[in-house]
Design an enzyme around this catalytic site. Structure first.
Site, short mmCIF file in Angstrom:
data_model
loop_
_atom_site.label_atom_id
_atom_site.label_comp_id
_atom_site.label_asym_id
_atom_site.label_seq_id
_atom_site.Cartn_x
_atom_site.Cartn_y
_atom_site.Cartn_z
N THR A 75 -9.82 0.05 -6.39
CA THR A 75 -11.03 0.47 -6.49
C THR A 75 -11.90 0.34 -7.65
O THR A 75 -13.10 -0.02 -7.62
CB THR A 75 -11.26 1.74 -5.61
N ASP A 78 -5.70 -5.57 -4.93
CA ASP A 78 -5.83 -4.44 -3.95
C ASP A 78 -4.12 -3.84 -4.10
O ASP A 78 -3.35 -4.74 -3.78
CB ASP A 78 -6.25 -4.73 -2.55
N SER A 107 -2.58 -2.74 -1.84
CA SER A 107 -1.59 -2.88 -0.75
C SER A 107 -1.03 -4.21 -0.93
O SER A 107 0.37 -4.33 -0.28
CB SER A 107 -2.43 -3.05 0.46
N THR A 128 -5.33 3.11 -5.68
CA THR A 128 -4.81 4.20 -5.25
C THR A 128 -3.47 4.31 -4.13
O THR A 128 -2.95 4.89 -3.90
CB THR A 128 -5.83 5.36 -5.01
N ASP A 129 -3.78 3.20 -3.21
CA ASP A 129 -3.02 3.07 -2.14
C ASP A 129 -1.54 3.21 -2.15
O ASP A 129 -0.55 3.91 -1.61
CB ASP A 129 -3.40 2.12 -1.32
N THR A 179 2.27 11.76 -4.32
CA THR A 179 2.05 10.94 -3.07
C THR A 179 0.56 11.15 -2.71
O THR A 179 -0.25 12.05 -3.41
CB THR A 179 2.99 11.93 -1.93
N GLN A 196 9.88 14.59 6.24
CA GLN A 196 8.51 14.44 6.74
C GLN A 196 7.49 15.48 6.21
O GLN A 196 6.43 15.36 5.97
CB GLN A 196 8.37 14.47 8.01
N CYS A 197 8.09 16.61 5.73
CA CYS A 197 7.39 17.59 5.22
C CYS A 197 6.91 17.34 3.86
O CYS A 197 7.74 16.93 3.03
CB CYS A 197 8.49 19.02 5.22
N1 ASP Z 1 -7.20 -0.35 -1.27
C1 ASP Z 1 -7.40 0.32 -2.82
C2 ASP Z 1 -6.17 -0.03 -3.33
O1 ASP Z 1 -5.22 0.52 -3.37
C3 ASP Z 1 -7.81 1.67 -2.66
C4 ASP Z 1 -7.95 2.42 -4.01
O2 ASP Z 1 -7.85 1.86 -5.13
O3 ASP Z 1 -8.37 3.47 -4.14
O4 ASP Z 1 -6.19 -1.10 -4.37
#
Ligand code: ASP
Length: 335
Positions: A12, A57, A59, A89-90, A160, A271-272
């Site tokens: 982002t 991105d 992802s 961030t993902d 996380t 999962q906690c």
């Molecule tokens: N979809 C973006 C990424 O992970 C989200 C971000 O950067 O905040 O590249």
């Protein structure tokens, strides 16, 4: 004067709006950084930008990109005092975990950061995150892979992503902060790792077939039987609480037995968000203990996944992988 290398992988922080939504933008990022007057301040370290291609991105980040980040650092290791990696961030917590294992005997800071609002937009958090990451990278205090976001410096393999829309996107639920940036940057000297005295080494990752399975009430384990073959090298089981799984469901045991017999390493995480796995504490986790599952203790799933990639890439024997999964290698779990 300290010299820091900024590796820009996408995310982002450098994105622009398009008809399809936010997309990485290869044009103009260097100029945009140049316009951040803080980066010109005489108290700032010298910095140089290396842009990855394609910008992604996060992802879309895979093992291949982790290796590319590792190689970029290894090639420049002696030329810089530290590295700041701009990343989406993902999957940042996964990448920070991966690099923490991949970069063996690290003696310099590697700081992941990014932003929730692009740098080119109003109220972007990118400026603060970049400026503080650079200052911390030049501080001589940090010698490990970290993640800096919203005033907090965290150990990378303890993080996380906790929020998709707050500036505080990350947390380190089971490990103390390494530093906090207020009017002053306060370092938590008691928990910072010392620089390694051994020669730096890059352990690249192989594309190992591993999986993550989240247990839920009513789970029909037999549906997952087909993936539990000898092809699957490792699986992270996200269990309830302290490592518990449904015990009245007879379909589970034969499947984990089958996985164990075919050599799959089963790592039990929780999962906690906070706390630790404690196999055998409840009858509902005893079966996992009996089968020889790895106790993931207070590791995040992100760290457990990265560690499996790392240990398998070193071509270790199964028993040694199991042993090292439960050991503290980079501060990723509490002993
Ligand atoms: N979809 C973006 C990424 O992970 C989200 C971000 O950067 O905040 O590249």
């Amino acid at each position: 004067m300290k010299k820091i290398c900024i590796l820009y992988t996408g995310g982002t922080i450098g994105m622009i709006r398009s008809e399809k939504g936010y997309v990485p933008n290869s044009e103009g990022f260097r100029n945009m950084l140049g316009q951040l007057w803080d980066l010109d301040n005489s108290e700032m370290p010298q910095w140089e930008l290396v842009e990855f291609s394609p910008l992604l991105d996060s992802s879309d980040i895979t093992v291949k990109e982790w290796n590319k980040m590792g190689q970029a650092i290894a090639e420049r290791y002696n030329d810089y005092d530290g590295f700041v990696i701009l990343h989406g961030t993902d999957t940042m917590a996964y990448s920070a975990s991966a690099l923490s294992f991949m970069l063996e005997n690290l003696g310099k800071p590697v700081i992941f950061t990014g932003s929730q609002i692009p740098l080119c937009e109003l109220r972007s958090d990118g400026r603060e995150n970049i400026v503080n990451s650079l200052v911390i990278a030049a501080s001589d205090k940090v010698h490990e892979v970290c993640l800096y976001f919203d005033g907090k410096l965290m150990r990378g393999n303890r993080t996380t992503k906790r929020s998709s829309d707050q500036f505080g996107a990350f947390e380190s639920p089971n490990a103390a902060l390494l530093a906090e940036a207020g009017i002053k940057i306060r370092y938590n000297e008691a928990v910072l790792r010392p620089a390694s005295k051994r020669a730096f080494h890059l352990q690249e990752f192989q594309e190992i077939p591993i999986g993550v399975l989240k247990v839920f009430p009513g789970i029909q384990f037999e549906l997952f039987e087909s993936i539990m073959t000898e092809k699957l090298k490792g699986i992270v089981l996200e269990t309830f609480g302290a490592g518990n799984i449904p015990s009245c469901n007879d379909s589970l045991l034969p499947i984990i037995k089958k996985a164990y017999e075919s050599g799959t390493i089963l790592t039990v995480c929780s999962q906690c968000l906070q706390g630790t796995v404690s196999l055998g504490a409840y009858a509902t986790s005893k079966a996992l203990q009996d089968i020889g599952a790895v106790n993931g203790k207070d590791m995040t799933t992100e760290a457990a996944v990265a560690k499996l990639y790392y240990l398998f890439s070193r071509c270790l024997e199964k028993e040694q992988i199991k042993e090292e999964m439960e050991m503290d290698l980079r501060g990723e779990l509490s002993a």
